[in-house]
Design an enzyme around this catalytic site. Structure first.
Site, PDB file in Angstrom:
ATOM      1  N   GLU A  47       0.814  -1.213   0.000  1.00 20.01           N
ATOM      2  CA  GLU A  47       0.000   0.000   0.000  1.00 20.01           C
ATOM      3  C   GLU A  47       0.849   1.265   0.000  1.00 20.01           C
ATOM      4  OE1 GLU A  47      -3.063   0.176  -0.565  1.00 20.01           O
ATOM      5  OE2 GLU A  47      -3.987  -1.717   0.003  1.00 20.01           O
ATOM      6  N   ARG A  64       0.682   3.858  -3.152  1.00 25.81           N
ATOM      7  CA  ARG A  64       0.063   5.150  -2.816  1.00 25.81           C
ATOM      8  C   ARG A  64       1.105   6.229  -2.570  1.00 25.81           C
ATOM      9  NH1 ARG A  64      -5.604   4.052   0.381  1.00 25.81           N
ATOM     10  NH2 ARG A  64      -5.751   1.812   0.032  1.00 25.81           N
ATOM     11  N   ASP A  72      -4.734  -9.574  -8.802  1.00 22.36           N
ATOM     12  CA  ASP A  72      -4.958  -8.628  -9.893  1.00 22.36           C
ATOM     13  C   ASP A  72      -3.744  -7.867 -10.419  1.00 22.36           C
ATOM     14  OD1 ASP A  72      -4.799  -7.185  -7.531  1.00 22.36           O
ATOM     15  OD2 ASP A  72      -6.822  -6.379  -7.627  1.00 22.36           O
ATOM     16  N   GLU A 130     -12.395   0.623 -10.319  1.00 22.79           N
ATOM     17  CA  GLU A 130     -11.991  -0.322 -11.368  1.00 22.79           C
ATOM     18  C   GLU A 130     -12.889  -0.310 -12.591  1.00 22.79           C
ATOM     19  OE1 GLU A 130     -10.057  -1.059  -7.724  1.00 22.79           O
ATOM     20  OE2 GLU A 130     -12.224  -1.186  -8.087  1.00 22.79           O
ATOM     21  N   THR A 190      -0.916   1.025 -10.338  1.00 22.56           N
ATOM     22  CA  THR A 190      -2.208   0.443  -9.963  1.00 22.56           C
ATOM     23  C   THR A 190      -3.030   1.358  -9.055  1.00 22.56           C
ATOM     24  OG1 THR A 190      -3.236  -1.651  -9.292  1.00 22.56           O
ATOM     25  CG2 THR A 190      -1.502  -0.769  -7.860  1.00 22.56           C
TER      26      THR A 190
END
Length: 633
Positions: free
Chosen positions: A257, A261, A390, A524, A610
């Site tokens: 994360e 981010r 994913d 998404e 992503t």
């Protein structure tokens, strides 16, 4: 598999727990200290000093001699000295006693003063000391040697993107206004916190950030603010980062994360604005993540303590395994870190992961979601293109694109993986809806998650360069996934998609379980609409995107920001009271791009991580190591 309540919602990797689900307690050692604890410490010190004074200080009224043994310690063989020598020792002994008495008296006086202070005065003193420590740490970071100069890619297309059509421009302006509302609400009620509780109007955080105030929303939103032309807001965020963003904290964070981010967000802000502070902060954080790779296999831990460097994995993840979508979603950011710093360690870490995976056998050609970092063996055989898997596949494709299509090993690995996914996971429902199921121990579960809907855009993005003449096939597959995911939105009352939806028992593209009916501002589906628009310019994608925009503004907007909802099939839903940082980083960014011209962040120059942070394609740039060679590292 549904993630346990310990894990918060995230932009990729894991399905979120149902809103309102209980959380396990988290114990994080930070600079924060309870005022009660401070008072107990002071009281304990006072009592100790009192007892010490009673038992060890000399009785001045009777002038008793207090033997400190100085004759043996300081001046040996006192007996052999004359009168002058003994008097000298006594004077030194008395001087030392006086200093000890003075120190004790001073400590007792300080303790008495502390006990007379109010709670507010104590809190202010604690905060002052914390600020002093933080300032010292920032000073050390500022004294670090400057990073080596490298040619910085400036692809252009970082702002404007006027669509030309006034009707489209009006819709884009509405999305910009929604971004302004989300940011202003966070600025007013949650500034410096990781996220916002828009109904409670206060800050919010989760265990992925170590419960520390790291300003995740600020870092995540910077590039969206910049491309929308909200430059005053961008400067406010930059000022907070310069003055407050500190990674020298005793906090356990998610490697995945904070990479997507924070490192992704800081690098994107640097490439868009040219402000050196963002690059410097990204490198400082990356250095804190490197200890997570200290495992027997080099597969990183899921969590790492930023201060101690100690890592661990989620307890629920298949007997302590690492997660495919976590350790497989580092490549883009780490390659750019090596490019900017000249330090090959970042590139070598991610290439080691790729080489290890290449040597392993894969059941039916599929990558299981779990890998044990101690043994190097797969965990349970569960494969998903949604949560847990994913972005691993996404980063294989984007590694190739970011290398200006020279990293052929990444492209080959992606093509092989997609072939196995098509063969084992992609099916059509009875009514003809194309969906991507999950493989669990030899069985296909006919369920698709909202997270999986990103794959429509991935297939479209990877169509060009597909083996044989399959470009048209994969563009069509992307369109079919986009259609299925739109149906999951259209079949709800709110016209917002559920977290997961089934394709059996006569139900199609509909959530069955109550804990799968929520919408937490996820991006998404809109991400896929945008990619499909870029590659086809079919107007239905803008129509679908506008439907989603209106639904979010109608059902998720509150006076204090935007909130997720707990049941998209209810006409009167309750809120989960969280404005996710990825709503500003991804959802609103993709909507804005959908209603902008194609020259805003063109796909031949930029690749999105992503978390939707754009990083430039490294075209003909000097790289300190041969970053895109399959044989290097």
């Amino acid at each position: 598999m549904t993630a346990p309540a310990l894990l918060p919602p995230s932009g990729r990797r894991i399905p979120a727990p149902a809103p309102g689900a209980a959380s396990f307690p988290h114990h994080r050692a930070t600079l924060r200290l309870s005022e009660k604890f401070i008072l107990l410490l002071i009281l304990g010190a006072f009592i100790t000093l009192c007892f010490g004074a009673f038992f060890f200080l000399p009785d001045g009224s009777k002038h008793k001699r207090f033997d400190l043994g100085l004759e043996d310690v300081l001046i040996p063989h006192v007996d052999g000295m004359g009168r002058a020598g003994r008097q000298s020792v006594r004077r030194k002994e008395e001087s030392l006693r006086s200093r000890i008495r003075a120190d004790h008296e001073r400590a007792l006086q300080e303790a008495r003063e502390k006990l007379r202070k109010s709670r507010e005065e104590l809190r202010a003193e604690i905060q002052t000391e914390k600020n002093r420590v933080a300032q010292r740490l920032r000073g050390r970071e500022a004294a670090a040697p400057p990073l080596p100069p490298v040619p910085v890619p400036r692809p252009g297309g970082v702002d404007d993107g006027d669509p030309g059509d006034p009707r489209v421009r009006e819709k884009r302006d509405k999305i910009r206004e929604m971004m302004k509302h989300a940011w202003d609400s966070y600025r007013q009620y949650g500034w410096g916190h990781n996220e916002l509780k828009p109904l409670a109007r206060k800050g919010h955080s989760t265990n992925i950030f170590g419960e520390c105030k790291m300003g995740a929303t600020i870092v995540d939103a910077l590039d969206t603010l910049f491309m929308m032309g909200l430059h005053d807001e961008f400067r406010d965020g930059q000022a907070w980062i310069e003055q407050n963003l500190d990674f020298s904290v005793n906090a356990e964070v998610s490697v995945f994360e904070v990479n997507i981010r924070f490192i992704g967000g800081l690098l994107a802000a640097y490439y868009l604005s040219g402000q050196e502070v963002f690059k410097a902060k990204a490198v400082q954080l990356a250095e804190k993540l490197l200890p997570a790779f200290n495992t027997p296999t080099g597969i990183p831990w899921a969590m790492v303590n930023l201060k101690s460097g100690v890592g661990r994995n989620w307890g629920w993840a298949s007997a302590g395994s690492s997660i495919l979508a976590e350790f497989g979603t580092l490549h883009m950011e780490f390659v750019h870190l090596t490019y900017l710093t000249g330090n090959p360690a970042y590139y070598q870490k991610v290439m080691h992961i790729r080489k290890l995976l290449a040597k392993m056998e894969r059941p039916n050609g599929l990558y299981p979601n779990y890998l044990n970092p101690r043994t190097g063996r797969w965990g349970q055989h569960h494969t998903s293109v949604g949560g847990l898997g994913d972005s691993f596949y996404e980063y294989l494709l984007k590694a190739w694109l970011m290398s200006d299509k020279t990293d052929t090993e990444a492209r080959k690995t992606y093509d092989d993986a997609v072939e196995a996914i098509e063969r084992h996971l992609i099916r059509k429902s009875n009514s003809g809806l194309t969906f991507i199921g999950e493989w669990k121990n030899g069985h296909l579960e006919r369920k698709m998650g909202h997270l999986t809907c990103f794959a429509g855009g991935m297939f479209a993005l990877g169509a060009d360069g597909s083996p044989g003449d399959k470009a048209g096939h994969y563009l069509q597959l992307g369109a079919e996934i986009a259609h299925t995911c739109h149906e999951s939105y259209d079949r709800t009352v709110l016209k917002l998609g559920p977290e997961a939806f089934k394709f059996d028992s006569g139900l199609e593209a509909v959530a069955v379980r109550q804990n799968e009916k929520y919408y937490i501002l996820r991006p998404e589906v809109i991400e896929t609409y945008w990619y499909m628009w870029r590659f086809t310019h079919d107007p239905k994608y803008r129509q679908w995107g506008w439907e989603a925009t209106q639904a979010i503004d109608r059902y998720c907007r509150v006076s204090g920001g935007f909130s997720g909802v707990k049941d998209v099939y209810s006409s009167n839903p309750t809120y989960d009271d969280v404005q996710q940082s990825f709503f500003l980083a991804e959802t609103l960014k993709y909507l804005y791009l959908l209603f902008s011209s194609d020259d805003l962040l063109p796909l031949d120059s930029w690749v999105f991580n992503t978390e939707a942070h754009p990083l430039p394609v490294l075209k003909n740039k000097r790289v300190p190591v041969d970053v895109f060679s399959p044989c290097s590292g």
